[in-house]
Design a protein around this motif. Sequence first.
Motif, PDB file in Angstrom:
ATOM      1  N   ALA A   1       0.837  -1.215   0.000  1.00 13.23           N
ATOM      2  CA  ALA A   1       0.000   0.000   0.000  1.00 13.23           C
ATOM      3  C   ALA A   1       0.866   1.258   0.000  1.00 13.23           C
ATOM      4  O   ALA A   1       0.575   2.224  -0.708  1.00 13.23           O
ATOM      5  CB  ALA A   1      -0.925  -0.010   1.216  1.00 13.23           C
ATOM      6  N   MET A   2       1.937   1.237   0.795  1.00 14.53           N
ATOM      7  CA  MET A   2       2.825   2.407   0.852  1.00 14.53           C
ATOM      8  C   MET A   2       3.623   2.548  -0.451  1.00 14.53           C
ATOM      9  O   MET A   2       3.891   3.644  -0.912  1.00 14.53           O
ATOM     10  CB  MET A   2       3.783   2.300   2.043  1.00 14.53           C
ATOM     11  CG  MET A   2       3.122   2.395   3.400  1.00 14.53           C
ATOM     12  SD  MET A   2       2.180   3.930   3.606  1.00 14.53           S
ATOM     13  CE  MET A   2       0.509   3.325   3.507  1.00 14.53           C
ATOM     14  N   GLN A   3       3.980   1.402  -1.015  1.00 17.54           N
ATOM     15  CA  GLN A   3       4.723   1.440  -2.286  1.00 17.54           C
ATOM     16  C   GLN A   3       3.842   2.005  -3.407  1.00 17.54           C
ATOM     17  O   GLN A   3       4.329   2.676  -4.311  1.00 17.54           O
ATOM     18  CB  GLN A   3       5.236   0.046  -2.629  1.00 17.54           C
ATOM     19  CG  GLN A   3       6.315  -0.418  -1.646  1.00 17.54           C
ATOM     20  CD  GLN A   3       6.888  -1.791  -1.978  1.00 17.54           C
ATOM     21  OE1 GLN A   3       6.772  -2.277  -3.092  1.00 17.54           O
ATOM     22  NE2 GLN A   3       7.517  -2.407  -0.986  1.00 17.54           N
ATOM     23  N   GLU A   4       2.536   1.740  -3.297  1.00 21.65           N
ATOM     24  CA  GLU A   4       1.609   2.299  -4.295  1.00 21.65           C
ATOM     25  C   GLU A   4       1.595   3.824  -4.194  1.00 21.65           C
ATOM     26  O   GLU A   4       1.562   4.528  -5.207  1.00 21.65           O
ATOM     27  CB  GLU A   4       0.187   1.754  -4.066  1.00 21.65           C
ATOM     28  CG  GLU A   4      -0.005   0.360  -4.610  1.00 21.65           C
ATOM     29  CD  GLU A   4      -1.379  -0.218  -4.265  1.00 21.65           C
ATOM     30  OE1 GLU A   4      -2.046   0.298  -3.334  1.00 21.65           O
ATOM     31  OE2 GLU A   4      -1.768  -1.195  -4.925  1.00 21.65           O
ATOM     32  N   ILE A   5       1.631   4.334  -2.968  1.00 23.91           N
ATOM     33  CA  ILE A   5       1.646   5.798  -2.782  1.00 23.91           C
ATOM     34  C   ILE A   5       2.941   6.371  -3.350  1.00 23.91           C
ATOM     35  O   ILE A   5       2.934   7.368  -4.073  1.00 23.91           O
ATOM     36  CB  ILE A   5       1.478   6.175  -1.288  1.00 23.91           C
ATOM     37  CG1 ILE A   5       0.070   5.813  -0.802  1.00 23.91           C
ATOM     38  CG2 ILE A   5       1.760   7.674  -1.061  1.00 23.91           C
ATOM     39  CD1 ILE A   5      -0.210   6.147   0.652  1.00 23.91           C
ATOM     40  N   SER A   6       4.066   5.731  -3.030  1.00 22.78           N
ATOM     41  CA  SER A   6       5.361   6.218  -3.542  1.00 22.78           C
ATOM     42  C   SER A   6       5.351   6.266  -5.059  1.00 22.78           C
ATOM     43  O   SER A   6       5.783   7.251  -5.669  1.00 22.78           O
ATOM     44  CB  SER A   6       6.500   5.286  -3.100  1.00 22.78           C
ATOM     45  OG  SER A   6       6.578   5.205  -1.714  1.00 22.78           O
ATOM     46  N   PHE A   7       4.850   5.196  -5.665  1.00 21.65           N
ATOM     47  CA  PHE A   7       4.849   5.110  -7.128  1.00 21.65           C
ATOM     48  C   PHE A   7       3.947   6.196  -7.730  1.00 21.65           C
ATOM     49  O   PHE A   7       4.340   6.879  -8.683  1.00 21.65           O
ATOM     50  CB  PHE A   7       4.384   3.719  -7.575  1.00 21.65           C
ATOM     51  CG  PHE A   7       4.348   3.565  -9.069  1.00 21.65           C
ATOM     52  CD1 PHE A   7       5.528   3.511  -9.807  1.00 21.65           C
ATOM     53  CD2 PHE A   7       3.143   3.495  -9.751  1.00 21.65           C
ATOM     54  CE1 PHE A   7       5.499   3.381 -11.190  1.00 21.65           C
ATOM     55  CE2 PHE A   7       3.106   3.366 -11.134  1.00 21.65           C
ATOM     56  CZ  PHE A   7       4.283   3.310 -11.858  1.00 21.65           C
ATOM     57  N   ALA A   8       2.755   6.358  -7.151  1.00 20.42           N
ATOM     58  CA  ALA A   8       1.827   7.374  -7.661  1.00 20.42           C
ATOM     59  C   ALA A   8       2.445   8.767  -7.553  1.00 20.42           C
ATOM     60  O   ALA A   8       2.292   9.598  -8.449  1.00 20.42           O
ATOM     61  CB  ALA A   8       0.506   7.311  -6.901  1.00 20.42           C
ATOM     62  N   LEU A   9       3.167   9.015  -6.478  1.00 20.47           N
ATOM     63  CA  LEU A   9       3.801  10.330  -6.308  1.00 20.47           C
ATOM     64  C   LEU A   9       4.871  10.549  -7.378  1.00 20.47           C
ATOM     65  O   LEU A   9       4.945  11.621  -7.982  1.00 20.47           O
ATOM     66  CB  LEU A   9       4.409  10.437  -4.900  1.00 20.47           C
ATOM     67  CG  LEU A   9       4.982  11.805  -4.560  1.00 20.47           C
ATOM     68  CD1 LEU A   9       4.648  12.185  -3.132  1.00 20.47           C
ATOM     69  CD2 LEU A   9       6.475  11.863  -4.747  1.00 20.47           C
ATOM     70  N   ILE A  10       5.673   9.525  -7.626  1.00 19.09           N
ATOM     71  CA  ILE A  10       6.730   9.652  -8.650  1.00 19.09           C
ATOM     72  C   ILE A  10       6.102   9.923 -10.022  1.00 19.09           C
ATOM     73  O   ILE A  10       6.599  10.724 -10.795  1.00 19.09           O
ATOM     74  CB  ILE A  10       7.612   8.377  -8.692  1.00 19.09           C
ATOM     75  CG1 ILE A  10       8.331   8.184  -7.362  1.00 19.09           C
ATOM     76  CG2 ILE A  10       8.637   8.455  -9.832  1.00 19.09           C
ATOM     77  CD1 ILE A  10       8.938   6.797  -7.182  1.00 19.09           C
ATOM     78  N   GLN A  11       4.974   9.275 -10.278  1.00 23.22           N
ATOM     79  CA  GLN A  11       4.284   9.463 -11.562  1.00 23.22           C
ATOM     80  C   GLN A  11       3.567  10.814 -11.636  1.00 23.22           C
ATOM     81  O   GLN A  11       3.076  11.204 -12.688  1.00 23.22           O
ATOM     82  CB  GLN A  11       3.230   8.361 -11.769  1.00 23.22           C
ATOM     83  CG  GLN A  11       3.792   6.952 -11.837  1.00 23.22           C
ATOM     84  CD  GLN A  11       4.751   6.771 -12.988  1.00 23.22           C
ATOM     85  OE1 GLN A  11       4.400   6.980 -14.128  1.00 23.22           O
ATOM     86  NE2 GLN A  11       5.987   6.422 -12.684  1.00 23.22           N
ATOM     87  N   GLY A  12       3.477  11.504 -10.502  1.00 25.26           N
ATOM     88  CA  GLY A  12       2.748  12.773 -10.468  1.00 25.26           C
ATOM     89  C   GLY A  12       1.244  12.572 -10.572  1.00 25.26           C
ATOM     90  O   GLY A  12       0.510  13.450 -11.016  1.00 25.26           O
TER      91      GLY A  12
END
Lengths: 247, 91
Positions: free
Chosen positions: A33-44
């Motif tokens: 779940a946290m990795q999903e947030i990190s990824f979404a943030l990197i993708q903007g």
Amino acid sequence: MFEHEGLLKEFQWVTKESEKKHIGESIAKTSLAMQEISFALIQGDNESVDKLTKENLENGISANEILDNGLLNGMSIVGVKFRDNIIFVPEVLISARAMKAGMVHLEPILSASGIEPLGTVLMGTVKGDLHDIGKNLCIMMLRGAGFTVHDLGVDTSPEAFEDAFGEHGPDIIGMSALLTTTMPNMGRTIQHFEDVGLREEVRLMVGGAPVTQEFADEMGADAYGESAVDAVDKAKEQVALLKDLKS
Amino acid sequence: MTNDNSISKNKKKLEKSLTLIYEIFKDISFNADEISKYRCPYKNAKNQCTANFQCRNQYFQNDKLEEPICVGSDKLNYRSAWHVDQPIKND
């Protein structure tokens, strides 16, 4: 362990050994779940960051975990990609916007923990000027430092600054200009605040590539931010000064 | 008392995280200042122009709705190509 394939791909941009170890270990201990947030943030992807942050808080995940394991890890990779010229300012600003989408949900929790905003700032590029990247970098920095910032966009008239002052009651108004031809509109905005009797209610800051300390003094601005980092330092000083003046 | 301690501990942890995030932003800001000395800050990773104003370096391909390509050389001063008082949308 990296459970998110997209994040693992993004992590491959991190090539310095010390960073690989530090960021890699930090991500490896986090949940999917946290990795999903990190990824979404990197993708903007601000919609996903918004949704995922909200959902995780509702599922009982702490604000601290979301900050450290989701947002911070994502922003670390954004920082590395930017430094290494994989992405550039526009992409960074899109990720910063995604970060804000998550922070909106964390702010009430920060506040309940005794972490209040440092102050409220209105930011706008002055009338006649459509330049926004310097302003947007400043906003990113101010928000990152803990200020609440309302973005008035570009081509902002003195009256629009006044209206927004009435709406948000800021401590600081930050004006940006890129052109020597629009710089005088900073002075006109300051004069407008004098004319409507609000000059003593707010601190007025200026900045932008052609602006100098000398010009800021001449216009009667309270402070000049030479860079985005300098703007944060000056904003902190101005908030303290305003409190003193009002007390 | 225990509750107060826990709130205070939590506050410290949150403050530490916020400081770390600010440090990342600070590095980004310094890098942005450096990179902007030679590369237009409105040019994204795909070499598209993201500015809302007209610039001589904007090259529109077939579809005007798409963001224009930046044809500026990073070796020349990009600022002289900007028309920051003319909105691109009204062109």
